[in-house]
Design a protein around this motif. Structure first.
Motif, short mmCIF file in Angstrom:
data_model
loop_
_atom_site.label_atom_id
_atom_site.label_comp_id
_atom_site.label_asym_id
_atom_site.label_seq_id
_atom_site.Cartn_x
_atom_site.Cartn_y
_atom_site.Cartn_z
N ASP A 25 0.79 -1.37 -0.01
CA ASP A 25 -0.01 0.03 0.26
C ASP A 25 0.95 1.61 -0.59
OD1 ASP A 25 -2.39 1.51 0.20
OD2 ASP A 25 -1.66 1.77 2.09
N ASP A 26 1.78 1.49 0.91
CA ASP A 26 2.81 2.35 0.95
C ASP A 26 2.98 2.41 -0.93
OD1 ASP A 26 2.54 2.67 3.66
OD2 ASP A 26 4.14 1.86 3.96
N GLU A 27 4.06 1.72 -1.23
CA GLU A 27 4.15 1.80 -3.00
C GLU A 27 3.54 2.18 -3.78
OE1 GLU A 27 6.26 -2.01 -4.27
OE2 GLU A 27 6.96 -2.36 -2.40
N LEU A 28 2.75 1.82 -3.26
CA LEU A 28 1.19 2.08 -4.06
C LEU A 28 1.08 4.10 -4.18
CD1 LEU A 28 -0.85 1.20 -6.79
CD2 LEU A 28 -2.65 1.45 -4.41
N LEU A 29 0.70 4.22 -2.68
CA LEU A 29 0.66 5.98 -2.54
C LEU A 29 1.78 6.16 -3.43
CD1 LEU A 29 -1.21 7.15 -1.09
CD2 LEU A 29 0.28 7.20 0.64
N GLU A 30 3.14 6.07 -3.17
CA GLU A 30 4.30 6.78 -3.36
C GLU A 30 4.26 6.54 -4.95
OE1 GLU A 30 7.77 5.18 -2.42
OE2 GLU A 30 7.76 4.65 -0.55
N GLU A 31 3.94 5.78 -5.85
CA GLU A 31 3.35 5.79 -7.55
C GLU A 31 2.35 6.10 -7.79
OE1 GLU A 31 5.13 1.35 -7.48
OE2 GLU A 31 3.32 1.46 -7.97
N MET A 32 0.89 6.63 -7.06
CA MET A 32 0.02 7.52 -6.99
C MET A 32 0.55 9.07 -6.63
SD MET A 32 -2.93 5.82 -5.74
CE MET A 32 -3.98 6.88 -6.17
N GLU A 33 1.43 9.09 -5.78
CA GLU A 33 1.70 10.41 -5.89
C GLU A 33 3.09 11.48 -6.66
OE1 GLU A 33 3.24 10.60 -1.92
OE2 GLU A 33 1.29 10.60 -0.93
N GLY A 34 3.27 10.17 -7.63
CA GLY A 34 4.12 10.64 -8.76
C GLY A 34 4.12 10.30 -10.11
N ALA A 75 -8.72 -0.84 -11.85
CA ALA A 75 -9.68 0.48 -11.90
C ALA A 75 -8.42 1.53 -11.69
CB ALA A 75 -9.23 0.72 -10.10
N SER A 76 -8.78 2.81 -12.10
CA SER A 76 -8.16 4.09 -12.44
C SER A 76 -6.95 4.66 -11.72
CB SER A 76 -8.74 4.92 -13.44
OG SER A 76 -9.18 5.26 -12.76
N LEU A 77 -6.31 5.07 -11.94
CA LEU A 77 -5.45 5.92 -11.11
C LEU A 77 -5.97 6.86 -9.96
CD1 LEU A 77 -1.80 6.39 -10.73
CD2 LEU A 77 -2.77 8.49 -10.41
N ASP A 78 -7.00 7.51 -10.51
CA ASP A 78 -8.14 8.67 -10.26
C ASP A 78 -8.69 7.35 -9.35
OD1 ASP A 78 -6.60 10.51 -11.29
OD2 ASP A 78 -8.39 10.77 -13.26
N GLN A 79 -9.76 6.45 -10.16
CA GLN A 79 -10.70 5.72 -8.96
C GLN A 79 -9.98 5.65 -7.78
OE1 GLN A 79 -11.37 2.79 -11.87
NE2 GLN A 79 -13.88 3.78 -12.04
N VAL A 80 -8.82 5.30 -7.89
CA VAL A 80 -7.43 5.26 -6.77
C VAL A 80 -7.18 5.32 -5.52
CG1 VAL A 80 -6.08 3.39 -5.70
CG2 VAL A 80 -6.87 1.95 -7.47
N ARG A 81 -7.78 6.81 -6.23
CA ARG A 81 -6.63 8.49 -5.70
C ARG A 81 -8.20 9.04 -5.37
NH1 ARG A 81 -4.00 11.13 -9.95
NH2 ARG A 81 -2.40 10.54 -8.94
N ALA A 82 -9.34 8.34 -5.55
CA ALA A 82 -10.36 9.13 -4.92
C ALA A 82 -10.68 7.68 -3.44
CB ALA A 82 -11.52 9.03 -5.82
N MET A 83 -10.38 6.74 -3.57
CA MET A 83 -11.28 6.01 -2.47
C MET A 83 -9.93 5.92 -1.70
SD MET A 83 -11.42 2.30 -4.10
CE MET A 83 -11.43 1.61 -2.70
N GLY A 85 -7.67 7.43 2.17
CA GLY A 85 -7.10 8.17 3.83
C GLY A 85 -6.25 8.14 3.30
N ASP A 86 -5.87 9.55 4.34
CA ASP A 86 -4.77 9.78 4.29
C ASP A 86 -3.90 9.00 4.56
OD1 ASP A 86 -5.53 12.57 4.56
OD2 ASP A 86 -5.84 12.51 6.72
N GLU A 87 -4.05 7.78 4.89
CA GLU A 87 -2.65 6.59 4.81
C GLU A 87 -2.92 6.10 3.98
OE1 GLU A 87 -3.68 5.29 9.13
OE2 GLU A 87 -2.71 6.42 10.01
N GLY A 88 -2.97 5.68 2.83
CA GLY A 88 -3.47 5.20 1.81
C GLY A 88 -4.55 4.54 2.33
N LEU A 89 -4.91 3.40 0.85
CA LEU A 89 -5.55 2.27 1.03
C LEU A 89 -5.70 1.56 2.62
CD1 LEU A 89 -5.66 1.14 -2.34
CD2 LEU A 89 -7.13 1.79 -1.43
N ILE A 90 -4.70 1.11 2.22
CA ILE A 90 -4.76 0.41 3.87
C ILE A 90 -4.36 1.28 5.66
CG2 ILE A 90 -3.46 -1.24 5.87
CD1 ILE A 90 -3.47 -2.44 2.94
N PRO A 91 -4.74 1.84 6.77
CA PRO A 91 -4.64 2.63 7.06
C PRO A 91 -3.31 1.72 8.31
CG PRO A 91 -6.89 1.88 6.91
CD PRO A 91 -6.34 0.93 6.35
N GLY A 92 -2.84 2.69 8.96
CA GLY A 92 -1.79 1.82 9.54
C GLY A 92 0.31 1.88 9.17
#
Length: 92
Positions: A25-34, A75-83, A85-92
């Motif tokens: 999830d952390d990797e996914l968040l980084e890739e989305m932000e980039g 799911a598209s990058l935009d669809q996932v971005r809409a899902m 939270g502040d901590e990605g898809l998986i909180p913690g």
């Protein structure tokens, strides 16, 4: 923990797998932000594959409350971005 993959169903996973899923999830968040579409797609599939491999599928007629809800594989990058939270898809 019960994880739902949108459009597919639910899987029961041991809490011990949470750290592994959170790393993806952390990797996914980084890739989305980039804006890394190829990396995003690869990591999203790796995350969903991990849930499928590590978990036990629940019967289709089972309606258990899901602790995590993950996007569909297409799911598209935009669809996932809409899902997210502040901590990605998986909180913690």
């Amino acid at each position: 923990m019960i994880v739902r993959i949108m459009g597919e169903g639910q899987w029961q996973l041991a809490d011990a797998h949470f750290a592994e899923l959170n790393k993806l999830d952390d990797e996914l968040l980084e890739e989305m932000e980039g804006g890394d579409e190829a990396g995003f797609r690869h990591t999203l599939h790796a995350l969903l594959d991990s849930v499928r491999e590590l978990g036990t599928p629940l019967p289709d007629d089972s309606l258990e409350p899901s602790e995590l809800i993950l996007p569909a594989p297409d799911a598209s990058l935009d669809q996932v971005r809409a899902m997210l939270g502040d901590e990605g898809l998986i909180p913690g």
